[in-house]
Every structure is written in structure tokens, then in C-alpha cells.
Design a protein around this motif. Structure first.
Motif, mmCIF file in Angstrom:
data_model
loop_
_atom_site.group_PDB
_atom_site.id
_atom_site.type_symbol
_atom_site.label_atom_id
_atom_site.label_comp_id
_atom_site.label_asym_id
_atom_site.label_seq_id
_atom_site.Cartn_x
_atom_site.Cartn_y
_atom_site.Cartn_z
ATOM 1 N N GLN A 120 0.514 -1.294 0.025
ATOM 2 C CA GLN A 120 -0.225 -0.378 -0.327
ATOM 3 C C GLN A 120 1.079 0.997 0.322
ATOM 4 O O GLN A 120 2.084 1.255 0.248
ATOM 5 N N ALA A 122 1.440 5.446 4.152
ATOM 6 C CA ALA A 122 0.624 4.607 5.222
ATOM 7 C C ALA A 122 0.728 3.273 5.951
ATOM 8 O O ALA A 122 0.897 2.494 6.862
ATOM 9 N N ARG A 150 2.934 3.593 8.472
ATOM 10 C CA ARG A 150 2.621 4.213 10.159
ATOM 11 C C ARG A 150 1.962 2.631 10.722
ATOM 12 O O ARG A 150 1.504 2.697 11.359
ATOM 13 N N ALA A 151 1.866 2.090 9.199
ATOM 14 C CA ALA A 151 1.021 0.618 10.350
ATOM 15 C C ALA A 151 2.313 -0.324 10.818
ATOM 16 O O ALA A 151 2.277 -0.465 11.626
ATOM 17 N N ALA A 188 4.491 0.987 12.088
ATOM 18 C CA ALA A 188 4.611 1.250 13.934
ATOM 19 C C ALA A 188 3.635 1.688 14.603
ATOM 20 O O ALA A 188 3.839 1.239 16.062
ATOM 21 N N SER A 189 2.009 1.217 14.159
ATOM 22 C CA SER A 189 1.272 0.845 14.675
ATOM 23 C C SER A 189 1.586 -0.971 14.954
ATOM 24 O O SER A 189 -0.134 -0.613 15.352
ATOM 25 N N GLY A 190 1.864 -2.035 14.611
ATOM 26 C CA GLY A 190 1.818 -3.350 14.771
ATOM 27 C C GLY A 190 1.618 -3.822 14.037
ATOM 28 O O GLY A 190 1.304 -5.232 14.632
ATOM 29 N N PHE A 191 1.401 -3.292 12.590
ATOM 30 C CA PHE A 191 1.822 -4.675 11.592
ATOM 31 C C PHE A 191 3.316 -4.734 12.123
ATOM 32 O O PHE A 191 4.443 -4.753 11.620
#
Lengths: 366, 269, 287
Positions: free
Chosen positions: A71, A75, A78-79, A81-84
Motif C-alpha cells: 500500500q 500509510a 505508519r501501519a 509503526a502501529s503494530g503491523f
């Protein structure tokens, strides 16, 4: 009644077990590697992953399963960084990796010991127009005309979009856009250009698909993206502007997650594999400019002061050259250094007070 | 109102107008999509349905949607019961809450989950991965399809007279037996209707899932995510094929809805 | 009883609590389950959004919703949803009328198809529309070149998608009312010589009005939160064709969580206000 209860219990156990965490794999059984990429290299990685799988199988006898997600670069960053929990991350521009360094997921020395500063591929910002070029678009200056509809992605999410905007601004700054030369020329040109944007998509791929669907007169995009479209029968002409920016796409191992999953060895092997001649050829066949000097020569990219002597001992190429791909030189090629590096460029153009953000608010607000 | 034959020109014009609008609005696009799915012939279409990542995407979608239906049925029934039969302070507030998922952008639901369960989230670290994994997708599906069963069952529960239940109690039936034998048959049709709606909504969910699943191809990808990805892959046959299949599911759901709706209408006093 | 799947009044009309003895633990257990369920799934996200929206203070909150892009996105959502609701009111009422009043071939099939937008995933709705009305299709090209109207990736496309998504609402709200309507009144009107139109306007329509309004308001509220179809058909140009939900999505993806939350709150409040309004209307009617 008892049967209903048993059935219900079994159902619950079944459902719960579906969600049980997948334990980190031991050596012999297949190992799973998760690759988080930016939008456009999906086909290229589709070619490279099987090559890596056979390579790894040969080296260690172990089967590696690669899970992929693609993607928009920002994005995706950031994904992660937030736990992906991706093991390998391949993004469009360096700052998107830097934010993961800042988040403590990628170690600060991610590109040390790497001959290529962590960049697996290069590309150029180019223009794509309709087959017969009815609007007569030949270079940047034509994009400032009245009534031209431009397609480019949204810099808020897309790495490619940021490259596009900086390419336009840089070309103007360096005096290659008639009427918009000089320092202030960059902002002026952007103003004209942004006023003509018809659709802002989330990422480079979606943006180019919009163009393919018939919207707009010209798309600003990656060179490799146009090649990807041409490969499946898209009809448009690739136009190289006289001046454009050199796109460099970084790849890194996500240290925290590989240590968590126990996949460090495989992940590092995968990342290193991307610079091997065959992987680079695979990239090149999809329109990505290779960084490996040997492969660059093979694909006709002339580098001024680099002497490449083919190694007679090297393994024969597994990947054949795709004859439809050429990598012409452009008159003026600049890099992000033109803007003082990303640390200067990003805030200057894409932050809240950035030039692009301001112009969009003005231009569209009318 | 009684049905009549359409004779007057006004009537005929109205019918044609109404049907024409519907045709333009969704019947034609639906046909166009079926056409698009078959555009390259039957072979590629069949290949799509045999593609392991498509099969997996459907498995993920159906399994998680089914789980969402189960959760929402059990908990939704309980909630409907409590909202109708209990009186407590704040009941009206909770009742209005039920409508929220209907008007809440699903993207925000997904993002709230990231804030809660993501890497630096308020409730981090969770025992097992929630966001960018199956539990997160399940939560998203439960959220978006939450109101349907409650809202379908509530009015029927409200309309029930107390006598049958009281009668059951006086002959010594337990609460559960009373519920099972007296109440459930009455609300059964409405409950089924709610279940069908819940299932449809859970299958079709896209916004929250797109934010929270990571869209890992062949792993956390749902059927709708696959359609989105297929479009981006320039795999039009795949996109349209899976869309058509999803529509087939929808048609089955439609038929069920219709049959149940007819029974609900006829049951009314 | 209306057949719209939402928003029923509770409270005053509720049946009295069972008189038989029941273990209080069971009652409290049920209540606990229900409230935890609603609390966890609904209250918690709401709280998260609210906190994220105002975490930097109310002035930043205000700023983020008064930014030109944010305001424009919210207004575009309101504007397109309103147009859709207005169109839907007329078409929905007429469709319901036709379905109830007349016999015609294919009526049963048509009646079933009305619910299709409820059952199809919204993303598929968007895909369908692009396939038929996109710029490279005959229809899209015709509109573009001959009438100079761009359908998809512009406002008309958005309204089109919303019309599809909201199609069943008014119809399904009005149908049951029409079905149960007392025929004698219309007959009486016609025996005293009223034309079909007058009959409709003076006798039928007033009885339908609450249902029509409910259906229209529901479709309006639904559209404010619509995302799946919009992401495919809208152009996403800030301030020109970017809907509220897409703006929120872009902000989430861009990492501006505070901005995303604040605009969501605004959209949510408006939509919620509408559903509460519907509830109030129902209260008034039942009272």
C-alpha cells in the motif's frame, strides 16, 4: 440439550484456536516472512520472491513462505509503526524508513555496511500521456497550461506523490521550466500545476489506474509504473521530462519484529538477495532501474566514471532481459540533495505549513 | 391498499419510470459487472475461483462473518431482552447507543482499535495480536453489524403480552425453558431477519477491515479486500469475478430477507 | 410497525417486567452482559475518538474542523447526502406506491431486488458504478463529451453512489404503511370525484409523511458514514470532491489522528442527531 452444549463448546474451541497466535517457527519447518511494501513494486516482488525461495531452499533446505502487503508508502510505514508486524519493509522514500527508526523498530544503522545506502532500486519521475498526445505535452512547462488535467497521488499518504512534486519544483528551480526559473519559480510552477490536478489518489498505483480509466490528460508517476501498465497492454506514451529527480527506494529489515519472530536470518538474507544480479534483473524487467553496476551495464544505463568488469566466475543469469524495457538518460538529473535532503524537503513542502499544503488549500478553495 | 391492474397512462408511466430508474441505478451496473467478469472468457474466471488466495479470502470472510453473527446473536438477543424488559437508569442512553454503528464511519472504528490495541496503544501490549490480525477483523465485523439483531427483535419483544410467559412460570417452567418455548417462537422470524442482515453487513464490511487488517495477501485479506487489491493489480477478471460471487451471496441473502420479510408483514395484527 | 431495520422507541411502550420470581443474579448477569457488550463495542470507540479529538485542547479541535479542507469535506458530505435524500424521497415514495398499487409482470422479482443495496458490499457497489459509468464507458464518455458533465470522480458520481446505497430506505419505510392503509378513504375520495393526483396528495400522502421522513432521514444519516463505495468513485481532491469519510481516512493514513477524530466526531454528531430526531418523531406519534 447436552449435544447442543457440546456442539457449542466445540465451535467455540474451534473459533478460539483459529486465533491462537502463530508461534515463531523453528529451523526445519517452513518459515514465514512478512514483506510490507509500497504500492507499485508488487509485480516485481512477485517475480523475485520465487527466486529467493529457491535460493533459500538451496542454501538451507528450508522452505520460506513470504506474505506480502502493498500500500502507499506513508500509510505502510505508519501501519508498521502501529503494530503491523512486518519483517522486511520496502518503501518509496527514505523518510518513511526513518520514522520507523524513530519509533524504535528499525535500528539506526540499518544501511551501514551496505554498498547502496540501503536503496534497492531507482526510478525517475516521468509523464504519461494519451497515445496520440492530443494536448501536445512534451515537458513540465506544458502542465501549467490552462485546462490540462493532471493526475498525481496525494503526498499525505503516497511516497510517489512526494517525489512527483519535488521533481516538478526542482525542475523549475533549476531553470528547466520555461517561465518559472529560479528559486521562486519552483513555488510558482507548483501553484500552476496544482491548480490543474483532477484527482488525488491514495498511492501511486491507484493514481495511475485512475489515469488508465480515462481521467486526466497527463499522469505524473514513476517510470516503473508506466512500464507496469504497458506490460499489460496499457495505451499511453511515456515522456521523459528534460529535468527530473532520481527516485531511490530503500529496503530494510525491521529489527524488532524479526527478533520477535525469530526470522532475522531469513529476513537479512532476503534483503541482501535484492542486490543480487538476478533480483536486480528481475527489478529491471519490471521497469525499476537497478543499482547493481553489473546489471546497470546490461540494461544500458551508462554511468560516467564506473568501470565494470564482468566477473567470469559469476553464475549465469537466470533472469532474461526484457527487451521492452529501456532506461534512457535524461538531460538533467538531480537528487533530493537539491532540496537539502529529505529532512529539509519534507517539512518545507509537505508539513502543515508546507508549500504544497498551502497551495492546495488556496488553489482548490478558489 | 388493494392492488389494481395498471391501466391509465399515468400508471403505466409511473411503472416504467420507477423500473427504469432501478434499471439504470443498479440493475444495469450489476449486469455490466457480470459482463466484465466474463469478458476474458470462462477460463480466467474459473482460474480466479481456484486461486488459493481467493479461496483463503473467502474462508476468512465467511468464517469471521459467521463468528460475528454468533457473537451478535447471543449478545444482541441478551441486549434486546435487557433493553425491553429491564428498567434502570441510563437505559435510554444505552438504547440510543445501539444506532451508532449504523452511522459511524467504519474507518474510524478500525482506527479506534489501532489506538487501543496497536503498538503504543492504550491497552497494549495485548495477549495476542489483535490489530493487523484476525481478532481485529472480527471485532470490526461485530461492530458494524451490531445493531441489526437488536433492532429487529426489540419491537417484537415489546409487543409480547405477558400472559403466556406468566402462565409458563405458574406451571413451574424455568426462565430458560420459558424463553425457549414461549418467547423464542414469537421472535424467531424477526431474529432470523436480523441474523440475515447481520451476516450481509459483516461480509460486506470494507472500511474498517482495510485499516486494521494490513491486507496481507493470502492471509488477513478478506473477500472485499481482495476485490480492492485485484483492481490495483490490474486483475479485472479477478476483481469482477469475486464481486459477482459476493453478489451471489447477496442474492441468496436477499431471497432469505424477502421470505422472512413477507412473514413478518403477514404476522402483524 | 415499520420495516426499517433500526430505531425503535423503547421505554414507555415497553411491556412490564415479568411478575414471576426470578433469581436476581440472573437478571443482573444479563444486564451486565448486555451493558458490557454495548460498552465495549460502542462506548469505548466513542471515547477513543473523543479523546483523540480533543487531546491537544479545544482550540486545536476547533482549528482542525475549521480548516478549509475539513469544512469542505464535511459540507460536501452534507450536501450530497441531502441531495440524495431529497431525490430518494420522491423516487422512493413513487416506487413504494407503484409496488403496492399496481400489478405488473416481474413485480415480485423487483420487490426482492429492492433490498439488493442492503445486501451487496459497498465496495462492490462502487466497482459496479465505475464499470458502467466510468469515463471510458460509452455512457461516461457521452456525458463527458456531449454534456460536459463528468459523472465519476466528481460530485454526480458521489450522489449516484449514495442513491444506490440509500435506495431501499424510503421504499421499505413507506411500503408497510401503504399496505395497511385504509382503502375506504381513497375510495371515498374518488367517489366524490377527486382525480388520482388529488387523491394521492390529499389523502394518501399525509398518512405517509412520517414514514417518508423517517426513511429519508435514515438514508441521510447512512450516507454521512458511507465509505466503501465512495472511495472508489470519488475524486478525493481536497475541497473539490473529497467526502468527509474519505477525508477522515486520508488523515488516519497520513497519521493526523487528531484531525481524523475531530472530523469524525462532527460527522457522527450530525448523523446521530438525525437518528435521535427520528426517534423523537416516533415518540410524538406514539404519545
Amino acid at each position: 440439550m447436552a449435544r447442543l452444549r457440546l456442539g457449542l463448546f466445540t465451535l467455540i474451541v474451534f473459533i478460539v484456536s483459529t486465533f491462537a497466535p502463530v508461534a515463531a517457527q523453528d529451523a526445519a519447518p517452513p518459515i514465514t516472512l512478512t514483506l510490507a511494501g509500497y504500492a507499485v513494486p508488487r509485480e516485481a516482488y512477485g517475480d523475485i520472491i520465487p527466486l529467493f525461495q529457491s535460493y533459500w531452499q538451496e542454501q538451507t533446505g528450508q522452505q520460506v513462505i513470504v506474505l506480502e502487503s502493498y500500500q502507499a508508502s506513508g500509510a505502510q510505514s505508519r501501519a508498521v509503526a502501529s503494530g503491523f508486524e512486518a519483517d522486511v519493509i520496502a518503501l518509496s522514500l527514505q523518510p518513511d524508513i526513518q520514522s520507523l527508526v524513530d519509533a524504535g523498530l528499525v535500528s539506526a544503522d540499518w544501511k551501514e555496511d551496505n554498498d547502496y545506502q540501503g536503496f534497492a532500486t531507482q526510478s525517475l519521475v516521468v509523464l504519461a500521456v494519451r497515445p496520440d498526445n492530443p494536448r501536445g505535452i512534451l515537458d513540465w512547462a506544458d502542465l501549467a497550461q490552462e485546462d490540462i488535467e493532471i493526475i498525481t497521488p496525494d503526498p499525505a499518504t503516497s511516497g510517489g506523490a512526494q517525489w512527483n512534486i519535488l521533481a516538478a519544483a526542482g525542475a523549475a528551480q533549476r531553470g528547466f521550466v520555461a517561465g518559472y526559473e529560479g528559486e521562486s519559480g519552483g513555488a510558482k510552477f507548483l501553484r500552476a500545476l496544482i491548480g490543474n490536478i483532477a484527482v488525488l489518489d491514495r498511492d501511486g498505483r491507484e493514481s495511475f489506474l485512475t489515469f488508465e480509466r480515462g481521467i486526466g490528460d497527463v499522469a505524473i508517476t514513476y517510470e516503473n509504473e508506466v512500464y507496469a501498465g504497458l506490460a499489460v497492454g496499457g495505451e499511453y506514451s511515456l515522456i521523459y521530462p528534460t529535468s527530473t529527480i532520481l527516485i531511490e527506494n530503500p529496503v530494510a529489515v525491521v529489527d524488532s519484529y524479526v527478533d520477535l519472530h525469530g526470522t532475522r536470518e531469513v529476513a537479512e538474507a532476503f534483503v541482501n538477495f535484492l542486490w543480487s544480479p538476478d533480483a536486480q534483473r528481475a527489478f529491471a524487467n519490471r521497469g525499476f532501474r537497478p543499482v547493481n553496476p553489473l546489471v546497470r551495464v546490461e540494461y544500458g544505463i551508462a554511468d560516467a566514471d564506473v568501470e565494470v568488469t564482468p566477473d567470469p566466475q559469476a553464475a549465469p543469469a537466470v533472469v532474461e532481459r526484457n527487451p521492452d524495457i529501456t532506461f534512457p538518460a535524461v538531460t538533467d538529473l538531480f537528487t533530493i540533495a537539491e532540496f537539502g535532503g529529505w529532512s529539509e524537503a519534507r517539512p518545507a513542502y509537505f508539513s502543515e505549513e508546507g508549500i504544497f499544503t498551502q497551495i492546495i488549500a488556496e488553489a482548490q478553495g478558489g | 391498499m388493494r392492488e389494481t391492474e395498471a391501466r391509465s397512462p399515468v400508471a403505466i408511466a409511473l411503472i416504467i419510470g420507477v423500473l427504469g430508474y432501478a434499471a439504470l441505478l443498479f440493475i444495469a451496473p450489476l449486469l455490466a459487472m457480470i459482463n466484465g467478469a466474463f469478458a476474458k472468457g470462462l477460463e480466467p474466471l474459473l482460474a480466479t475461483f481456484q486461486d488459493p488466495s481467493v479461496i483463503h479470502a473467502f474462508q476468512v470472510t465467511l468464517l469471521l462473518s459467521f463468528a460475528a453473527v454468533v457473537i451478535n446473536t447471543l449478545l444482541g438477543l441478551t441486549t434486546a431482552w435487557v433493553l425491553v424488559r429491564h428498567r434502570f437508569r441510563g437505559r435510554n442512553l444505552f438504547d440510543t447507543l445501539v444506532d451508532i454503528p449504523f452511522v459511524f464511519s467504519p474507518v474510524i472504528a478500525g482506527y479506534a482499535m489501532i489506538v487501543l490495541f496497536g503498538r503504543n496503544g492504550w491497552l497494549a501490549p495485548p495477549l495476542f495480536p489483535i490489530v493487523f490480525a484476525f481478532p481485529g477483523i472480527l471485532l470490526a465485523k461485530v461492530f458494524v453489524s451490531l445493531p441489526f439483531i437488536i433492532r429487529e427483535v426489540q419491537p417484537v419483544l415489546e409487543a409480547l403480552t405477558p400472559e403466556p410467559e406468566d402462565a409458563a412460570y405458574t406451571i413451574g417452567a424455568s426462565r430458560w425453558t420459558t424463553f425457549r418455548r414461549v418467547v423464542l417462537p414469537e421472535i424467531w422470524t424477526a431474529l432470523l431477519y436480523g441474523i440475515v442482515l447481520t451476516f450481509a453487513r459483516a461480509i460486506g464490511e470494507f472500511g474498517a477491515v482495510t485499516v486494521i487488517s494490513g491486507n496481507i495477501e493470502g492471509y488477513t485479506e478478506t473477500a472485499t479486500s481482495f476485490v480492492f487489491r485485484a483492481l490495483n493489480d490490474r486483475n479485472n477478471t479477478g476483481a469482477y469475478g469475486v464481486s459477482v460471487l459476493l453478489c451471489l451471496f447477496s442474492v441468496v441473502i436477499l431471497i432469505a430477507m424477502n421470505a422472512l420479510r413477507g412473514r413478518i408483514i403477514h404476522k402483524e395484527p | 410497525m415499520t420495516q426499517i431495520p433500526l430505531s425503535y422507541p423503547t421505554g414507555q411502550g415497553a411491556v412490564a417486567v415479568k411478575r414471576a420470581q426470578a433469581p436476581s443474579f440472573g437478571a443482573w448477569g444479563l444486564r451486565f452482559i448486555a451493558l458490557t457488550y454495548l460498552g465495549a463495542f460502542i462506548l469505548v470507540p466513542l471515547i477513543v475518538i473523543q479523546v483523540q479529538g480533543v487531546r491537544f485542547g479545544l482550540d486545536v479541535f476547533w482549528q482542525s474542523i475549521t480548516r478549509p479542507e475539513a469544512t469542505s469535506a464535511i459540507l460536501l458530505s452534507l450536501y450530497t447526502s441531502a441531495i440524495m435524500a431529497a431525490l430518494n424521497t420522491v423516487i422512493g415514495t413513487l416506487t413504494a406506491y407503484v409496488l403496492v398499487r399496481y400489478r405488473f409482470p416481474g413485480k415480485r422479482l423487483f420487490n426482492m431486488l429492492i433490498d439488493l443495496p442492503f445486501a451487496i458490499p459497498t465496495l462492490v457497489i462502487g466497482v459496479m458504478l465505475v464499470l458502467l459509468y466510468g469515463p471510458q464507458t460509452p455512457i461516461g464518455r457521452f456525458f463527458d463529451t456531449t454534456l460536459d458533465i463528468q459523472i465519476l470522480f466528481a460530485v454526480p458520481g458521489i450522489v449516484l453512489a449514495l442513491l444506490l446505497v440509500g435506495y431501499p430506505f424510503v421504499i421499505r419505510a413507506v411500503q408497510p404503511v401503504l399496505l395497511q392503509m385504509d382503502f375506504s378513504q381513497t375510495e371515498a375520495a374518488q367517489t366524490i370525484g377527486a382525480s388520482a393526483w388529488t387523491t394521492f396528495w390529499r389523502v394518501i400522502f399525509p398518512a405517509l409523511r412520517p414514514a417518508i421522513v423517517t426513511g429519508a432521514l435514515l438514508s441521510f444519516a447512512r450516507s454521512l458514514g458511507e465509505f466503501g463505495s465512495i472511495i472508489v468513485v470519488a475524486g478525493n481532491i481536497p475541497m473539490r470532491s473529497q467526502m468527509g469519510t474519505v477525508y477522515v481516512y486520508t488523515q488516519v493514513e497520513a497519521g493526523n489522528l487528531q484531525a481524523a477524530s475531530s472530523v469524525s466526531m462532527v460527522l457522527l454528531l450530525i448523523a446521530f442527531g438525525v437518528t435521535v430526531g427520528i426517534d423523537l418523531l416516533k415518540w410524538r406519534r406514539h404519545a
